[in-house]
Structure formats: C-alpha cells, structure tokens
Design a protein around this motif. Structure first.
Motif, mmCIF file in Angstrom:
data_model
loop_
_atom_site.group_PDB
_atom_site.id
_atom_site.type_symbol
_atom_site.label_atom_id
_atom_site.label_comp_id
_atom_site.label_asym_id
_atom_site.label_seq_id
_atom_site.Cartn_x
_atom_site.Cartn_y
_atom_site.Cartn_z
ATOM 1 N N UNK A 63 -35.573 -2.218 6.550
ATOM 2 C CA UNK A 63 -34.811 -3.190 7.343
ATOM 3 C C UNK A 63 -35.633 -4.483 7.392
ATOM 4 N N UNK A 64 -34.961 -5.613 7.164
ATOM 5 C CA UNK A 64 -35.632 -6.914 7.210
ATOM 6 C C UNK A 64 -35.044 -7.771 8.320
ATOM 7 N N UNK A 65 -35.693 -8.883 8.600
ATOM 8 C CA UNK A 65 -35.288 -9.862 9.628
ATOM 9 C C UNK A 65 -35.681 -9.344 11.011
ATOM 10 N N UNK A 66 -36.639 -10.051 11.632
ATOM 11 C CA UNK A 66 -37.259 -9.520 12.853
ATOM 12 C C UNK A 66 -36.263 -9.191 13.972
ATOM 13 N N UNK A 67 -35.276 -10.069 14.230
ATOM 14 C CA UNK A 67 -34.365 -9.792 15.352
ATOM 15 C C UNK A 67 -33.491 -8.567 15.065
ATOM 16 N N UNK A 68 -33.149 -8.394 13.807
ATOM 17 C CA UNK A 68 -32.347 -7.218 13.424
ATOM 18 C C UNK A 68 -33.202 -5.954 13.537
ATOM 19 N N UNK B 87 -27.141 3.502 13.570
ATOM 20 C CA UNK B 87 -28.066 2.384 13.768
ATOM 21 C C UNK B 87 -28.492 1.686 12.476
ATOM 22 N N UNK B 88 -28.697 2.467 11.402
ATOM 23 C CA UNK B 88 -29.123 1.821 10.157
ATOM 24 C C UNK B 88 -27.981 1.009 9.540
ATOM 25 N N UNK B 89 -26.792 1.611 9.516
ATOM 26 C CA UNK B 89 -25.625 0.891 8.977
ATOM 27 C C UNK B 89 -25.347 -0.367 9.799
ATOM 28 N N UNK B 95 -27.451 -7.645 8.940
ATOM 29 C CA UNK B 95 -28.234 -8.318 7.905
ATOM 30 C C UNK B 95 -27.320 -9.136 6.976
ATOM 31 N N UNK B 96 -26.255 -8.506 6.500
ATOM 32 C CA UNK B 96 -25.363 -9.208 5.565
ATOM 33 C C UNK B 96 -24.604 -10.329 6.268
ATOM 34 N N UNK B 97 -24.196 -10.097 7.502
ATOM 35 C CA UNK B 97 -23.481 -11.149 8.245
ATOM 36 C C UNK B 97 -24.395 -12.357 8.435
ATOM 37 N N UNK B 133 -24.508 -9.699 -2.521
ATOM 38 C CA UNK B 133 -23.287 -9.212 -1.859
ATOM 39 C C UNK B 133 -22.439 -8.389 -2.825
ATOM 40 N N UNK B 134 -22.389 -8.837 -4.066
ATOM 41 C CA UNK B 134 -21.648 -8.116 -5.108
ATOM 42 C C UNK B 134 -22.157 -6.677 -5.244
ATOM 43 N N UNK B 135 -23.475 -6.536 -5.227
ATOM 44 C CA UNK B 135 -24.002 -5.181 -5.420
ATOM 45 C C UNK B 135 -23.958 -4.373 -4.116
#
Lengths: 225, 225
Positions: A63-68, B87-89, B95-97, B133-135
């Motif tokens: 998981x990346x991005x500190x707030x996430x 939680x991971x999903x 992350x993507x948003x 995003x494609x992958x």
C-alpha cells in the motif's frame, strides 16, 4: 518474512507519519530504510506508480500514499482510533489532512526554498491556510481532541521539520503572536513523549538540511518530499 | 429545511460524482445550482477554504471535497456500498481515486487546453497514468468489479467529459488500440442506464465548451475544475 514491513526514509515527515500510526496501534513491523538516491528494486516493485516512500507491505500486499496507509492501519488493527468514529468528524479530519497535504504544507515548504517576491507569495498562501487551521484548533489540545489523531500525525512536518528549516532559511511564519493556538499545539505535540520518541533528532535534521542547502543540485528529490 | 442539500454545478464532473453517490444510495436531496461566476453567499459560507462546489449540507453541517463527501455518504446511508468492505480493496480504491484526481485527470485536462510541446508533455504524463489504470481494470466490467464503485464515479470525467473536449480540441488519447480495457469501460459505464441518467447531455456540454473555447478569458474558473 515479517507480516508487516515499512519502506521509509528517516528524514521524511510522510514516512514518519506511518511509523507513528503503527506505533499508536502497537503493531510490530520491520523497518527498511531506503536510499532515495538509489531506490531499491523492492520499492520500485511495490510502488511502481509513484516510486516513493512510504510503502507498507502487509502479508505481501503493498500500500502506498501515507494518508491511505494510515486509514488502512486504523481499519486493520485494534488500538486507539486514529480517525474519529463519528462520520461527520471523520469527514472533517480527512478534510484538514487533505488541506495540509495538498495546499498548506507545500506552500510552507516553498516559502522556505524560495526568495524575494516568490517567497512572499508562498508565505501569504501558507498564512491563509494556517489561519483556517488556527481556528479549527480552537482550545483543543490536539486536532484530534484530547488524543493524537489523523490531522496531528499529518501535520508532524509543521510541528518538527518546519521550525528547523525555517530557522536555517530565515523564514518567520508560525509566531506565538499571529498563531497562538498553532504555537501551543506545536509545543504540546512535539513535546509529548510519544511524538518525541518517533521523530528524528533535531541535530540530525539540521545537519541533513545544511548539507542540502550547500549542495542544492542534489536536493531536488528531497524538495519534493 | 431539507435534511440534505447539495450545492453543485451542472457541468462539473466533481459535482456530478456526489449526485451519483446520493442516487446510488437512494438519498433524497435538494439540489442548488451555483453560478460559478457569481457564487452564492451560502456556498462561500459553507466552503470558506476552497470556495468551490460541490458542498453537501446534511442537517445543517457542510462537507466539501467530492471524494470526502462520497466517503461520508457511503458511511452515513444504507444501500449499495460505494467503497469495498475489505480494508485492502478499500485502500486500493482510495489509491486509484487519488491518482485520478491528483495526477491523471489534471494531465488529461491540460493536454486538451495546451498546444505543441506542452500538449505532448501532458499527453505523455496522462498516458503513463492511464497505462496503470488500464492494467488495474483488467477484465473487470467496472473498477468496482460487477458494480459501480468509488473509482468509477471518480473517473466519470474520463467516461463522458474527456471525449467531448478531446474531440473539440483535436486530442487523441484513449484509443481502442492503445487502451482496450479503458475503452470498453468508457462504453460500459457511460451507457449504463444509471450513469446515463446522471450525466449532462452531450449537446449541452458541447455548447458549453464551444462557448468557452471562443471566449478563453472567461474560462479560467472552469479550467480549474
């Protein structure tokens, strides 16, 4: 393999946020220090999008991005809540953390590394955001109320890093006079035993930034932190 | 006073995100259209920090920032989940948003409004993000799997607005050839009955952007959307 691994960098305030969250929850983890001038293959593999620290690895999943990462930690492990339970308070904590991350701290950072008119412009922008934070803080001990929460952890740059860099670069911004609540928060927060144990030493940071001021070409990666 | 009010702007993709989230949950609300050239006193009162739409007002309490509003809606009202439970999903959806909001869509937007070398640079950056995003999309129908979720709603600009502006400005980016999964998603998403009902008409958007192309000085506020 340890269940929880953290790829970080000792002088990065965003990397320290995640360490604080893990420690608030009492999560045991293996810490892997990254050389930001020569990033490890694992870091690039686990954060191919941003190629940056911090990255948390939990049961092999990155998981990346500190707030996430902090939200993930709060949801995954028992222990003191980092985000408020109440949906409205939770939204507000996210709002202030986002403002800090996207607007306020970048303006403070740029104010340090710029000069002349550009510095004044960045200072003005920072003051505008800090004024909102000042009134959000009110009489509270921490942004999280009586205990440290998401906004406090997110703002650790303001409590510790900023004062050091501002002094080195001759920038005056968070004064007792103009920001009494924030000044009190800086004192309370940076001197709480939990926070003190989890921040890099002032001497080490001073040396780190002095070296970067003297060798500006090599600082690029760090100015983006 | 209605329990739920939304301050929005019909042509804003971020404002439409919130409408979609409310409708997915079946929340009744009063919609207040803002004139972005002459913002209402209420908007400035409820969002003094950013002075922007959308703002959700629930029982008199304001929330700003579309992604924060959507998380609030998901937590507050029953109905189909917008964020994944796992939680991971959940972290991955955030992350993507965040990537879409902070990097990918700004690069796509700038590619439309720039020319020459600058356009090529913006296109390159957009392609880099779109490739991730494609992958991520793989064989899934939506980013949310079989149903529409946070990432889909966040990406509504890509599904509807971008194609319209790109055609007007002569930009080619999301082709069947280079981005087969994303192209399929654009079709699936924009043509799903729920989404179609909640997007502004293509004709109205074309007229809106044509007017802005012809009167570039007045477009500043909109270019920031």
């Amino acid at each position: 393999m340890a269940e929880v691994k953290l790829f970080g960098f000792w002088a990065s305030p965003v990397s320290r946020r995640v360490e604080m969250a893990l420690k608030l929850k009492g999560v045991e983890y293996e810490y892997i220090e990254e050389d930001l001038n020569n990033k490890s293959e694992l870091l690039l593999k686990y954060n191919p999008v941003h190629k940056k620290v911090p990255v948390l690895l939990h049961n092999g999943k990155p998981i990346a991005e500190s707030l996430i990462i902090i939200e993930y930690i709060d949801l995954t492990w028992e222990g003191p809540s980092i985000l408020p339970e109440d949906p409205y308070e939770r939204a507000m904590a996210r709002f202030w953390a986002k403002l800090l991350d996207e607007k306020c701290m970048p303006a403070m950072w740029k104010a340090c590394w710029s000069t002349g008119e550009e510095r004044e412009k960045n200072k003005e922008e920072a003051i505008e955001h800090l004024t909102f934070l000042e009134s959000e803080l009110k009489e509270k001990k921490f942004f999280g109320g009586d205990t440290i929460g998401l906004v406090d952890i997110t703002a650790n740059f303001i409590a510790h890093w900023f004062g050091i860099i501002a002094e080195l670069m001759g920038v005056e911004l968070i004064t007792q006079d103009k920001f009494p609540n924030l000044s009190k928060w800086v004192d309370e927060y940076a001197n709480s035993s939990f926070v003190k144990e989890n921040l890099p030493s002032k001497d080490k940071l001073v040396a780190f930034f002095k070296a970067r001021i003297q060798a500006p070409d090599e600082t690029k990666y760090f100015r983006k932190v």
